[in-house]
Design a protein around this motif. Structure first.
Motif, PDB file in Angstrom:
ATOM      1  N   ASP A   1      45.470  40.015  44.791  1.00  0.00           N
ATOM      2  CA  ASP A   1      45.930  38.655  45.100  1.00  0.00           C
ATOM      3  C   ASP A   1      45.634  37.679  43.958  1.00  0.00           C
ATOM      4  O   ASP A   1      45.032  36.614  44.155  1.00  0.00           O
ATOM      5  N   LEU A   2      46.052  38.045  42.755  1.00  0.00           N
ATOM      6  CA  LEU A   2      45.812  37.210  41.589  1.00  0.00           C
ATOM      7  C   LEU A   2      47.051  36.412  41.234  1.00  0.00           C
ATOM      8  O   LEU A   2      48.180  36.872  41.433  1.00  0.00           O
TER       9      LEU A   2
ATOM     10  N   VAL B   1      34.442  49.913  33.409  1.00  0.00           N
ATOM     11  CA  VAL B   1      34.251  48.696  34.202  1.00  0.00           C
ATOM     12  C   VAL B   1      35.583  48.204  34.749  1.00  0.00           C
ATOM     13  O   VAL B   1      35.666  47.734  35.896  1.00  0.00           O
ATOM     14  N   PHE B   2      36.656  48.314  33.959  1.00  0.00           N
ATOM     15  CA  PHE B   2      37.964  47.843  34.410  1.00  0.00           C
ATOM     16  C   PHE B   2      38.459  48.625  35.622  1.00  0.00           C
ATOM     17  O   PHE B   2      39.158  48.070  36.484  1.00  0.00           O
ATOM     18  N   ALA B   3      38.131  49.912  35.707  1.00  0.00           N
ATOM     19  CA  ALA B   3      38.557  50.725  36.850  1.00  0.00           C
ATOM     20  C   ALA B   3      37.620  50.589  38.039  1.00  0.00           C
ATOM     21  O   ALA B   3      37.945  51.069  39.139  1.00  0.00           O
ATOM     22  N   LEU B   4      36.471  49.945  37.860  1.00  0.00           N
ATOM     23  CA  LEU B   4      35.462  49.863  38.917  1.00  0.00           C
ATOM     24  C   LEU B   4      35.955  49.201  40.201  1.00  0.00           C
ATOM     25  O   LEU B   4      35.602  49.669  41.301  1.00  0.00           O
TER      26      LEU B   4
ATOM     27  N   PHE C   1      37.037  51.332  43.245  1.00  0.00           N
ATOM     28  CA  PHE C   1      36.077  52.112  44.009  1.00  0.00           C
ATOM     29  C   PHE C   1      35.150  51.242  44.864  1.00  0.00           C
ATOM     30  O   PHE C   1      34.451  51.776  45.724  1.00  0.00           O
ATOM     31  N   ILE C   2      35.125  49.943  44.631  1.00  0.00           N
ATOM     32  CA  ILE C   2      34.206  49.086  45.392  1.00  0.00           C
ATOM     33  C   ILE C   2      34.939  48.063  46.254  1.00  0.00           C
ATOM     34  O   ILE C   2      34.286  47.274  46.939  1.00  0.00           O
ATOM     35  N   SER C   3      36.256  48.057  46.229  1.00  0.00           N
ATOM     36  CA  SER C   3      36.997  47.046  46.984  1.00  0.00           C
ATOM     37  C   SER C   3      37.556  47.574  48.298  1.00  0.00           C
ATOM     38  O   SER C   3      38.244  46.843  49.013  1.00  0.00           O
ATOM     39  N   GLY C   4      37.293  48.818  48.642  1.00  0.00           N
ATOM     40  CA  GLY C   4      37.813  49.358  49.898  1.00  0.00           C
ATOM     41  C   GLY C   4      39.229  49.884  49.742  1.00  0.00           C
ATOM     42  O   GLY C   4      39.857  49.778  48.685  1.00  0.00           O
ATOM     43  N   ARG C   5      39.733  50.464  50.819  1.00  0.00           N
ATOM     44  CA  ARG C   5      41.076  51.041  50.789  1.00  0.00           C
ATOM     45  C   ARG C   5      42.140  49.958  50.810  1.00  0.00           C
ATOM     46  O   ARG C   5      41.938  48.873  51.357  1.00  0.00           O
TER      47      ARG C   5
ATOM     48  N   PHE D   1      37.463  39.683  42.117  1.00  0.00           N
ATOM     49  CA  PHE D   1      37.365  40.855  41.242  1.00  0.00           C
ATOM     50  C   PHE D   1      37.947  40.584  39.858  1.00  0.00           C
ATOM     51  O   PHE D   1      37.798  41.418  38.952  1.00  0.00           O
ATOM     52  N   ARG D   2      38.601  39.441  39.709  1.00  0.00           N
ATOM     53  CA  ARG D   2      39.103  39.092  38.377  1.00  0.00           C
ATOM     54  C   ARG D   2      37.956  38.983  37.378  1.00  0.00           C
ATOM     55  O   ARG D   2      38.143  39.229  36.178  1.00  0.00           O
ATOM     56  N   LEU D   3      36.760  38.624  37.860  1.00  0.00           N
ATOM     57  CA  LEU D   3      35.609  38.539  36.961  1.00  0.00           C
ATOM     58  C   LEU D   3      35.223  39.915  36.427  1.00  0.00           C
ATOM     59  O   LEU D   3      34.795  40.051  35.278  1.00  0.00           O
ATOM     60  N   VAL D   4      35.371  40.940  37.258  1.00  0.00           N
ATOM     61  CA  VAL D   4      35.093  42.307  36.803  1.00  0.00           C
ATOM     62  C   VAL D   4      36.117  42.735  35.763  1.00  0.00           C
ATOM     63  O   VAL D   4      35.773  43.352  34.740  1.00  0.00           O
ATOM     64  N   PHE D   5      37.381  42.411  36.007  1.00  0.00           N
ATOM     65  CA  PHE D   5      38.422  42.741  35.027  1.00  0.00           C
ATOM     66  C   PHE D   5      38.183  42.002  33.711  1.00  0.00           C
ATOM     67  O   PHE D   5      38.384  42.561  32.625  1.00  0.00           O
ATOM     68  N   MET D   6      37.761  40.755  33.809  1.00  0.00           N
ATOM     69  CA  MET D   6      37.476  39.993  32.592  1.00  0.00           C
ATOM     70  C   MET D   6      36.310  40.608  31.817  1.00  0.00           C
ATOM     71  O   MET D   6      36.326  40.665  30.576  1.00  0.00           O
ATOM     72  N   LEU D   7      35.301  41.090  32.531  1.00  0.00           N
ATOM     73  CA  LEU D   7      34.177  41.750  31.868  1.00  0.00           C
ATOM     74  C   LEU D   7      34.638  43.024  31.163  1.00  0.00           C
ATOM     75  O   LEU D   7      34.215  43.313  30.032  1.00  0.00           O
ATOM     76  N   GLY D   8      35.498  43.794  31.834  1.00  0.00           N
ATOM     77  CA  GLY D   8      36.030  44.998  31.207  1.00  0.00           C
ATOM     78  C   GLY D   8      36.812  44.684  29.944  1.00  0.00           C
ATOM     79  O   GLY D   8      36.659  45.356  28.911  1.00  0.00           O
ATOM     80  N   GLN D   9      37.651  43.657  29.992  1.00  0.00           N
ATOM     81  CA  GLN D   9      38.407  43.263  28.805  1.00  0.00           C
ATOM     82  C   GLN D   9      37.492  42.720  27.713  1.00  0.00           C
ATOM     83  O   GLN D   9      37.742  42.922  26.514  1.00  0.00           O
ATOM     84  N   PHE D  10      36.437  42.022  28.119  1.00  0.00           N
ATOM     85  CA  PHE D  10      35.483  41.513  27.129  1.00  0.00           C
ATOM     86  C   PHE D  10      34.826  42.668  26.379  1.00  0.00           C
ATOM     87  O   PHE D  10      34.679  42.634  25.151  1.00  0.00           O
ATOM     88  N   LEU D  11      34.438  43.717  27.109  1.00  0.00           N
ATOM     89  CA  LEU D  11      33.860  44.897  26.460  1.00  0.00           C
ATOM     90  C   LEU D  11      34.888  45.598  25.580  1.00  0.00           C
ATOM     91  O   LEU D  11      34.544  46.130  24.515  1.00  0.00           O
TER      92      LEU D  11
END
Length: 719
Positions: free
Chosen positions: A136-137, A186-189, A192-196, A228-238
């Motif tokens: 939902d971004l 991290v980008f794929a994380l 696995f943590i957001s449920g089905r 979860f956009r923050l997790v995606f941003m962290l993955g892109q930052f790495l």
């Protein structure tokens, strides 16, 4: 044997170029003096001094050598450790030394750049729509995710290029690849943590026909997954941090370990791998999107459903595993490859020499190892007008490359009336051979014609001028496909700039503009949706599996039927447009490696990595980041029909092709002319080094002999 004899006679001439009478070769083979005034090699070279103009500077008297010492200032000394074996600390088996060559390192470096291009420029662009739907971004949030990569690169480039330039480059590159893999993990994380993923579909809803069910209710369906956009941003930052050493330290490591004339070819191969990576990312990522995101779970959704989410995360897991396999061998390479010391003289002679004390400071072995030297390093680069102009020229080229990559498919989609997938595929078929071929060809031509500093910049001028002329392709355009209520009226001519989707033939349908589903009648006229075409019933299956709407009241034919989808463009200028766009892409990429080589040759040897880092910062901040924004703003001016999201303006559905071409022509010419002027100024301000470079280049051992047979260097030293 004749080749060895010839090389043995030539090589003892080299010490007379050095700033000291006796210089040691500390490269792991021989640390005895290479030659001295009283050595037999020096006497023989003085006795048999050739009289041609190429060799005369190599045999000048001692007094004249002191006069030319300021121009050359070649210090033929070791910078790193004496151990040049390939391995990890004490573990360096003999079987690994076969890979301890420039070609072996180039293979792993190309694998790393291919992985980076496939992940960042391939997977990310392919799955961004699926991520928006799944979590939902909004578009600006996904844009922030994409820009996190450039933000990280800009923050890290200064320090990585400055300290890494005097450090252990392969070790920095290996850790960078590991960070790249960690970013993919991290980008794929979130998967696995957001449920089905649970999708709710009203299978009975049939919107878009006349009369349509207009009782749809807007419900608040917030899922709380947008954080979860923050997790995606962290993955892109790495991703950005990990890729930073690749295009700074990787390039300089290649350049300092191969013969000067071979360097553009090696760098071109490296950049070609980076260009081919996104193509693989699009193919693999697109194939993974045909698999449901919950692998192994059955669903009634199909890939054509608007609620379908593909397995976007699989590619990132594969990228993380591949990064580990690439990082391990890269970490095993030494600080310097065997035989690399013999190329210091040629690089130093080609470097633009400054007339003041600053060059001596930058060439000092102790310079650039502490943070206290950072302000002086930046000041020395700012005082180099050739470097600054090449950075600005690179920014203009990067603006066009980033903008065309972003809006090239949109341009083809509008001009040729293609679907988004068809336009992306067609643009990919243009970019892969044109971009990859142009990059390889640019490095090959620099090596083939043995171009030096001024010649390289002249070559960049020629490429920029050719692509500037080819940019006039945007004077040509394809006419818009007639669209009822947008470009043509339902019953009469439509005034320019006036939209009127409602007519007498569809007034009773109470159509809503939220549903955009174009249909095409047999006369080649397109309609906004089946409802606006006055089609009362559901679609029927026609020839070839096409959906056909019958009895449409707005279609002026006896049959009154329309086919789902856009009308096919009958533009006769399509081949010409594609050929000239291909030429623009080829010559834009053709100058990339020569411009990079010119940058490496116009700064002191000790500042090359740092110079590339500063150049990348300039290119990103002035080119690749704001460029697509400027192009997008200009292209939006050519929009005829905007999406209506319940009173809010969405994306553009229909562009005016003539206006789009003319706007792109104006902006493209502005940047191309600026790039041409920057290259021209860099050419006139570039100061040619003193000394016979061609003869000096010929006196050096070949790349293969220095890298694959290090004992040859010792054999030459003993003469």
């Amino acid at each position: 044997m004749p080749q060895h004899a010839l090389r043995d006679k030539r090589f003892p001439l080299m010490p007379q170029l050095f700033s000291s009478a006796s210089v040691a070769v500390e490269n792991g083979f021989d640390r005895s003096p290479l030659g001295s005034r009283d050595s037999p090699g020096s006497e023989r070279s003085a006795a048999h001094c050739p009289l041609d103009s190429c060799s005369r500077p190599l045999c000048q008297p001692r007094a004249e050598r002191h006069k030319s010492q300021e121009a050359l200032e070649a210090q033929y000394v070791s910078v790193g450790p004496r151990d040049t074996a390939c391995g990890w600390r004490g573990f360096a088996p003999e079987c690994l030394q076969v890979f301890n060559t420039p070609k072996g390192f180039l293979f792993f470096l190309c694998a790393a750049s291919f992985l980076q291009g496939m992940t960042v420029n391939g997977f990310i662009n392919t799955v961004i729509t699926s991520i928006e739907r799944r979590y939902d971004l909004h578009s600006y949030q996904s844009g922030l995710i994409a820009s996190s990569y450039d933000i990280a690169a800009c923050l890290c480039l200064t320090f990585v290029s400055y300290f890494g330039g005097s450090g252990h480059k392969p070790r920095c590159l290996g850790w960078g690849v590991l960070l790249l893999g960690a970013g993919s993990l991290v980008f794929a994380l979130p998967h696995f943590i957001s449920g089905r993923y649970e999708a709710e579909v009203d299978a009975g809803a049939q919107m878009g026909t006349c009369p349509a069910n207009q009782t749809a209710v807007c419900a608040d369906s917030r899922s709380g997954l947008s954080h979860f956009r923050l997790v995606f941003m962290l993955g892109q930052f790495l991703h950005g941090v990990g890729a930073t050493p690749l295009y700074t330290l990787g390039v300089t490591y290649l350049d300092e370990n191969v013969k000067s004339s071979y360097s553009p070819v090696y760098i071109a191969v490296f950049y070609t791998a980076a260009i081919l990576g996104p193509a693989a990312g699009y193919l693999i990522g697109g194939a993974m999107l045909n698999v449901y995101t919950e692998v192994g779970r059955r669903t009634h959704l199909t890939p054509e459903s608007p609620l379908w989410v593909g397995a976007w995360w699989i590619g990132f897991l594969g990228a993380a595993a591949t990064a580990l396999l690439i990082a391990v061998p890269v970490l095993g390479y030494p600080r310097q490859l065997p035989g690399s010391q013999s190329y210091v003289v040629m690089r130093t002679a080609e470097t633009r020499q400054l007339k003041d004390h600053s060059h001596k400071t930058a060439s000092s072995l102790a310079f650039g190892k502490t943070v206290r030297d950072l302000p002086l390093s930046i000041w020395l680069l700012l005082k180099n007008p050739t470097f600054i102009l090449l950075c600005l020229a690179g920014a203009t080229e990067a603006t066009l490359v980033a903008s065309m990559s972003t809006f090239g498919p949109k341009f083809l989609e509008a001009q040729f009336s293609l679907s988004a997938s068809e336009a992306a595929s067609l643009f990919g078929y243009l970019v892969v051979p044109a971009g990859g071929g142009g990059t390889l060809l640019g490095g090959f031509l620099v090596n083939r014609f043995r171009l030096r500093g001024p010649g390289i910049i002249r070559f960049c001028l020629l490429c920029t001028l050719t692509s500037l002329l080819a940019f006039f392709v945007f004077l040509t355009h394809c006419p818009n496909v007639p669209m009822a209520g947008v470009t043509v009226g339902y019953d009469s001519l439509l005034p320019e700039g006036h939209l009127n989707l409602t007519a007498a033939c569809n007034a009773h349908c109470s159509c809503r503009p939220e549903t955009y589903s174009p249909v095409c009648d047999t006369n080649g006229t397109m309609y906004y949706s089946p409802c606006y075409a006055g089609c009362p019933g559901l679609a029927e299956s026609g020839p070839g599996g096409l959906k056909v709407y019958r009895g449409c009241s707005c279609v002026p034919t006896s049959l009154g039927h329309a086919t789902a989808g856009k009308c096919t463009s009958t533009c006769q200028r399509k081949p010409l447009l594609l050929v000239l766009v291909f030429v623009v892409i080829v010559f834009t990429f053709l100058s990339s490696i020569p411009a990079l080589t010119a940058t490496l040759r116009c700064v002191p040897d000790r500042q090359r990595s740092f110079a590339l880092g500063i150049q990348w910062i300039v290119v990103r901040t002035l080119g690749s980041i704001p460029g697509p924004i400027a192009f997008g703003w200009v292209i939006d001016k050519a929009c005829l029909l905007w999406q209506d999201q319940r009173g809010h303006q969405g994306s553009c559905f229909v562009y005016q092709n003539a206006a789009m071409s003319h706007y792109m022509l104006v902006v493209g010419l502005v940047y191309k002319v600026l790039g041409f002027l920057f290259f021209a100024a860099a050419y006139f301000l570039y100061k040619s080094p003193s000394g016979p470079l061609d003869c000096l280049d010929a006196s050096l051992p070949s790349q293969s002999s220095a890298s694959e047979s290090p004992t040859d260097l010792q054999r030459q030293n003993d003469v």
